[in-house]
Motif scaffolding. Structure first.
Motif, PDB file in Angstrom:
ATOM      1  N   VAL A 152       0.837  -1.202   0.000  1.00  0.00           N
ATOM      2  CA  VAL A 152       0.000   0.000   0.000  1.00  0.00           C
ATOM      3  C   VAL A 152       0.872   1.251   0.000  1.00  0.00           C
ATOM      4  O   VAL A 152       0.606   2.218  -0.736  1.00  0.00           O
ATOM      5  CB  VAL A 152      -0.948  -0.005   1.214  1.00  0.00           C
ATOM      6  N   PHE A 153       1.928   1.234   0.789  1.00  0.00           N
ATOM      7  CA  PHE A 153       2.810   2.399   0.870  1.00  0.00           C
ATOM      8  C   PHE A 153       3.461   2.683  -0.485  1.00  0.00           C
ATOM      9  O   PHE A 153       3.502   3.824  -0.951  1.00  0.00           O
ATOM     10  CB  PHE A 153       3.882   2.166   1.936  1.00  0.00           C
ATOM     11  N   HIS A 154       3.983   1.633  -1.149  1.00  0.00           N
ATOM     12  CA  HIS A 154       4.594   1.814  -2.476  1.00  0.00           C
ATOM     13  C   HIS A 154       3.587   2.368  -3.474  1.00  0.00           C
ATOM     14  O   HIS A 154       3.905   3.274  -4.258  1.00  0.00           O
ATOM     15  CB  HIS A 154       5.137   0.479  -2.993  1.00  0.00           C
ATOM     16  N   LEU A 155       2.375   1.843  -3.461  1.00  0.00           N
ATOM     17  CA  LEU A 155       1.364   2.281  -4.422  1.00  0.00           C
ATOM     18  C   LEU A 155       0.984   3.740  -4.201  1.00  0.00           C
ATOM     19  O   LEU A 155       0.796   4.496  -5.169  1.00  0.00           O
ATOM     20  CB  LEU A 155       0.128   1.385  -4.321  1.00  0.00           C
ATOM     21  N   VAL A 156       0.866   4.148  -2.941  1.00  0.00           N
ATOM     22  CA  VAL A 156       0.524   5.547  -2.667  1.00  0.00           C
ATOM     23  C   VAL A 156       1.652   6.468  -3.110  1.00  0.00           C
ATOM     24  O   VAL A 156       1.408   7.520  -3.726  1.00  0.00           O
ATOM     25  CB  VAL A 156       0.217   5.740  -1.169  1.00  0.00           C
TER      26      VAL A 156
END
Length: 431
Positions: A152-156
């Motif tokens: 999730v962090f990478h995608l954001v």
């Protein structure tokens, strides 16, 4: 003789309760949504959703970030699930004492601000209490959970970089920083999903350095591509200090890695081929960036600073107008506001520590600095090697603008980034 009972010599485990799996999945979804809200929801986005988060007007509950409400709810769920609420609290005090200290300092700062009749009560909650809850909530999460949060962090951050580039090319800011709904029209820097451009630049710079030090599980090609994309997006956020810090520290990491590779005498053939292929693309990339005005934007950040350097000089002059006793125990808030207007510092005092000294005094500021220092040390000790470079960058950059002196979720996001990218049980990927 009768047959022996089947229970002798055999162990029959009780079947799991039907609701256990459902609760586990619901908890996972809750943590994923919390991560998404913490990293990807800014004050500008909340304004678009009808909440005046960054302004003065509006209801008091709207001044606290949704991620803070979700963190408190998740901690309440942890206490409820434990059966005895004392157990999670005792575990937090034993295993994450610095995080508890930071959260307590946030609550005490709220009480102090209220007692002095100051404004910005929610700032102490979002800045310090939320940050203190992050390591406590994540200390018992398994590698699978942390892996999902990392995704999730990478995608954001990917969406943040792409949105920043879109805003730079189109000239349209979708979720700019707003104060009571008013955006600063003269500020043309991209805001993307992180809100304030300098906070965005700080998070992006720390993310780049974390990837450069082997943080996360991205494969080498994806890691290199993400670093390149984030470097280009970093310029659109307008952080000169972030750009210089990233280039200096990142170049040091690259030179050390190159020296280690050359001294080993073993250069992977695939790696050499990829490097040669990448070098052939450099002229094309430079030409494309020049065509869209990238280098003009980069140079303009250094040629014209919009009075930022003069503001840093003027904020030091305020010390001469405030008696030493008031500086120690907390200057008069009306006097500080008047001096800010006199010296043209309405946009903020561009240093976290000095801003806290003006509003809370030297003693309170010393306690907050100590609490944040212990907090970052504790987070670093719970992570594997490689975290100190992004921590160094973070400490440098938060003191180039108001940073932690105002209402921000930046410290909480930074702690989350370190924990999910550098979990202790996972080895650093080979570069």
């Amino acid at each position: 003789m009768g047959s022996r009972p089947a229970s002798i010599g055999h162990r029959f485990d009780a079947p799991p309760r039907a609701g256990t799996g459902v609760l586990a999945r619901a908890e996972t979804v809750a943590f994923l949504l919390w991560t998404l809200a913490l990293v990807g929801v800014s004050g500008g986005l909340l304004w678009a959703l009808g909440l005046n988060y960054d302004g003065i007007s509006g209801s008091a509950p709207s001044k606290i970030h949704p991620a803070t409400y979700m963190a408190v709810a998740l901690f309440g769920w942890v206490m409820l699930r434990a059966g005895n609420p004392v157990i999670p609290v005792a575990k937090a005090l034993t295993r994450r004492p610095a995080s508890v200290l930071l959260a307590v300092c946030g609550v005490l700062l709220l009480v102090l601000i209220a007692a002095r009749g100051g404004t910005g009560l929610a700032g102490s909650i979002d800045t310090f209490v939320l940050a203190g809850l992050v390591p406590i909530l994540l200390m018992d999460r398994d590698d699978a959970m942390l892996g999902r949060l990392e995704t999730v962090f990478h995608l954001v951050m990917l969406a943040n970089a792409l949105l920043g580039l879109y805003e730079a090319v189109s000239g349209q800011r979708l979720f700019p920083f707003r104060f009571d709904g008013a955006a600063f029209e003269t500020d043309t820097r991209s805001a993307a999903l992180q809100g304030h451009p300098l906070a965005n630049a700080t998070m992006t710079a720390c993310y780049i350095l974390a990837l450069a030090k082997g943080g996360g599980r991205l494969a080498p090609p994806l890691r290199a591509g993400m670093i390149a994309l984030q470097l280009v997006a970093l310029v659109t956020f307008g952080g000169r200090s972030a750009t210089v810090t990233t280039l200096v520290l990142g170049s040091g990491v690259g030179l050390v890695a190159l020296n280690r590779t050359l001294r080993s005498g073993r250069i992977p053939l695939a790696g050499a081929a990829c490097a040669c292929f990448a070098l052939t693309l450099v002229p094309l990339a430079v030409a494309a960036l020049a065509e869209i005005g990238f280098f003009d934007t980069l140079l303009s950040r250094f040629v014209s600073d919009g009075g930022s350097a003069q503001a840093r000089v003027d904020m030091l002059a305020i010390f001469d107008a405030i008696p030493l006793r008031q500086l120690m125990f907390g200057p008069d808030l009306l006097q500080v506001s008047t001096l800010r207007r006199i010296y043209g510092l309405e946009w903020g005092i561009e240093n976290s520590i000095i801003s806290d000294v003006f509003y809370h005094g030297v003693l309170v500021t010393a306690v907050l600095v100590l609490a944040v220092g212990l907090y970052l040390t504790e987070v670093a000790r719970t992570c594997r090697r490689g975290v100190w470079l992004p921590i160094l960058a973070f400490v440098i950059l938060v003191n180039t603008f108001e940073g932690l002196a105002g209402k921000t979720t930046m410290l909480a996001k930074f702690a989350l980034m370190l924990i999910v990218l550098f979990p202790p049980g996972r080895r650093a990927p080979r570069s």
